[in-house]
Design a protein around this motif. Structure first.
Motif, short mmCIF file in Angstrom:
data_model
loop_
_atom_site.label_atom_id
_atom_site.label_comp_id
_atom_site.label_asym_id
_atom_site.label_seq_id
_atom_site.Cartn_x
_atom_site.Cartn_y
_atom_site.Cartn_z
N UNK A 10 0.88 -0.98 -0.04
CA UNK A 10 -0.50 0.01 -0.15
C UNK A 10 1.11 1.01 -0.36
N UNK A 11 1.92 1.34 0.08
CA UNK A 11 2.81 2.36 -0.09
C UNK A 11 3.47 2.66 1.41
N UNK A 12 3.38 1.64 2.03
CA UNK A 12 3.63 2.45 3.53
C UNK A 12 5.19 1.56 4.45
N UNK A 13 5.94 2.74 4.12
CA UNK A 13 7.53 1.23 4.44
C UNK A 13 8.29 1.89 5.73
N UNK A 14 7.34 2.27 6.49
CA UNK A 14 7.38 2.49 7.91
C UNK A 14 7.61 1.39 9.06
N UNK A 15 7.20 0.13 8.04
CA UNK A 15 6.79 -0.78 9.77
C UNK A 15 7.09 -0.57 10.68
N UNK A 16 6.25 0.84 11.18
CA UNK A 16 5.57 0.62 12.56
C UNK A 16 4.85 -0.32 13.47
N UNK A 17 6.04 -1.51 13.75
CA UNK A 17 5.41 -2.37 15.26
C UNK A 17 4.10 -2.19 15.87
N UNK A 18 4.18 -0.74 16.16
CA UNK A 18 2.69 -1.05 17.65
C UNK A 18 1.36 -0.76 15.93
N UNK A 19 1.63 -0.27 14.91
CA UNK A 19 0.57 -0.47 14.00
C UNK A 19 0.22 -1.55 12.68
N UNK A 20 1.39 -2.00 13.04
CA UNK A 20 1.60 -3.93 12.08
C UNK A 20 0.22 -4.99 13.82
N UNK A 21 0.75 -4.51 14.78
CA UNK A 21 0.11 -5.42 15.63
C UNK A 21 -1.12 -5.30 15.87
#
Length: 73
Positions: free
Chosen positions: A32-43
């Motif tokens: 989707x174009x989000x390469x930040x890989x924020x672990x909190x958001x992914x969780x």
């Protein structure tokens, strides 16, 4: 630091499902174009606790490396 699955030790079935869910969500975020890989958001998006994500992936770099070394099914 590698996760248990990467060290060759078998993960419990629920842990393996959670790890796969985290990887799937991370792939979707990248697509989707989000390469930040924020672990909190992914969780949150994966429906697991942030501790679960950190149990499998020490940091964003570890998650990125796991994604880059995945073998397509």
């Amino acid at each position: 630091m590698a996760s248990k699955g990467e060290q060759g030790q078998a993960l419990r079935a629920d842990a393996a499902r959670n790890r796969a869910r985290v990887l799937r969500v991370a792939r979707e975020q990248l697509a989707a174009g989000d390469d930040s890989l924020q672990l909190n958001a992914i969780a949150r998006l994966a429906g697991v606790g942030v501790g679960t994500v950190y149990r499998h992936f020490l940091n964003r770099r570890a998650l990125w490396e796991a994604l880059s070394t995945e073998h397509p099914a």
